[in-house]
Design a protein around this motif. Sequence first.
Motif, PDB file in Angstrom:
ATOM      1  N   GLU A  34      46.235  20.483  44.709  1.00 43.56           N
ATOM      2  CA  GLU A  34      46.237  21.525  43.686  1.00 43.56           C
ATOM      3  C   GLU A  34      47.677  21.734  43.232  1.00 43.56           C
ATOM      4  OE1 GLU A  34      45.774  23.620  40.941  1.00 43.56           O
ATOM      5  OE2 GLU A  34      43.805  23.532  41.930  1.00 43.56           O
TER       6      GLU A  34
ATOM      7  N   THR B 240      48.718  23.724  40.555  1.00 44.62           N
ATOM      8  CA  THR B 240      49.031  25.057  40.043  1.00 44.62           C
ATOM      9  C   THR B 240      49.491  25.928  41.211  1.00 44.62           C
ATOM     10  OG1 THR B 240      47.367  24.832  38.320  1.00 44.62           O
ATOM     11  CG2 THR B 240      48.150  27.055  38.795  1.00 44.62           C
TER      12      THR B 240
ATOM     13  N   ARG C 186      45.152  33.267  45.094  1.00 42.79           N
ATOM     14  CA  ARG C 186      45.113  33.316  43.637  1.00 42.79           C
ATOM     15  C   ARG C 186      46.204  32.415  43.089  1.00 42.79           C
ATOM     16  NH1 ARG C 186      45.701  38.479  42.834  1.00 42.79           N
ATOM     17  NH2 ARG C 186      47.890  38.505  42.182  1.00 42.79           N
ATOM     18  N   LEU C 187      45.835  31.603  42.091  1.00 38.25           N
ATOM     19  CA  LEU C 187      46.780  30.683  41.482  1.00 38.25           C
ATOM     20  C   LEU C 187      47.419  31.320  40.255  1.00 38.25           C
ATOM     21  CD1 LEU C 187      44.744  27.346  41.722  1.00 38.25           C
ATOM     22  CD2 LEU C 187      46.235  28.422  43.437  1.00 38.25           C
ATOM     23  N   ALA C 188      48.488  30.703  39.780  1.00 42.62           N
ATOM     24  CA  ALA C 188      49.238  31.238  38.644  1.00 42.62           C
ATOM     25  C   ALA C 188      48.392  31.319  37.383  1.00 42.62           C
ATOM     26  CB  ALA C 188      50.475  30.380  38.403  1.00 42.62           C
ATOM     27  N   ASP C 189      47.366  30.492  37.271  1.00 44.22           N
ATOM     28  CA  ASP C 189      46.495  30.532  36.092  1.00 44.22           C
ATOM     29  C   ASP C 189      45.311  31.473  36.270  1.00 44.22           C
ATOM     30  OD1 ASP C 189      44.867  29.143  37.826  1.00 44.22           O
ATOM     31  OD2 ASP C 189      44.959  27.240  36.731  1.00 44.22           O
ATOM     32  N   GLY C 190      45.291  32.232  37.368  1.00 50.48           N
ATOM     33  CA  GLY C 190      44.242  33.210  37.607  1.00 50.48           C
ATOM     34  C   GLY C 190      43.082  32.723  38.428  1.00 50.48           C
ATOM     35  N   ARG C 191      43.003  31.445  38.704  1.00 49.27           N
ATOM     36  CA  ARG C 191      41.887  30.928  39.500  1.00 49.27           C
ATOM     37  C   ARG C 191      41.989  31.376  40.958  1.00 49.27           C
ATOM     38  NH1 ARG C 191      42.065  25.242  39.911  1.00 49.27           N
ATOM     39  NH2 ARG C 191      44.167  25.268  39.024  1.00 49.27           N
TER      40      ARG C 191
END
Length: 300
Positions: free
Chosen positions: A191, A193, A209-214
């Motif tokens: 991954e 992100t 939580r990832l930087a893109d909101g996922r």
Amino acid sequence: MYDVIVVGGSFAGLSAAMQLARARQKVLVIDAGMPRNRFADEAHGFLGQDGRAPMAIMRDARCQLQRYSTVALLSGEAEAARTIGDGFAVELSGGSEHRAKRLILATGVADTLPPLEGMRERWGATVLHCPYCHGYEMRDLPLGVIAAHPLSAHQALLIPDWGPTTYFTQGQFEPEPPERDAFAARGITIERTPVVALLGDAPALDGVRLADGRFVAVGAVFTAPRTTPATPLAALLGCAHEEGPTGPYVKVDQWGATSIAGIWAAGDAATPLHNATLAAAAGVLAGIGAHQASVRANAA
């Protein structure tokens, strides 16, 4: 004056003191009471002690040491040390000073975790650095590796033996082509992100939580904190250091002898390989090395 002052009262320091006590050396153990493993509820992979609390192991070790009449245990923080004519002087934060012919530095390291929300409160529970110490307790959970240095990919290759693994590159530590092939063979998901937060009711972990909101579900993550010496004593005394994958450590020989005559170092402060059993074994070697140096000096 003591024969040896041991600075540090965790696995390495207490193991060193035990060898010296049994050699009838006059020993002072100075312990600040802040061992690296204080965040872990249990120690694992330590023969005969698997599953016990680290503090309980150390409490028993101190009780055993107190049976030896030549050993003194002192609670306090050693904040300075210097060479004197016939040995070394160690100064405590309260102002008292203690002297010895030789020193063993078993002072450990301090961890600096990646600056992510939710990481510190899970350290030692669901944020971990050693799969051999804690991986079995996380078995069959979805697991993550949050990359923190170039060897994080090697760490990730170990983790699938405990659970399905996601390698978070943090946008910085991309695996090399041979590593990507090994990742594929081991079923590791990459991954790219970055992780920005750990989620759940700490110290439990539901996911990240990832930087893109996922959201990515993981039950525990492994990472490699930056490590630095827990005290400046070795540097103050002029001991040479080496740079390891996570930070500097005191350079020692096979017996724990440093670059400064009369000073030994043991445990996490003197190796890039951090493990309770290895720390205890290094303490044994340093204790024996310090005693044998005394024998040589007296025979000269």
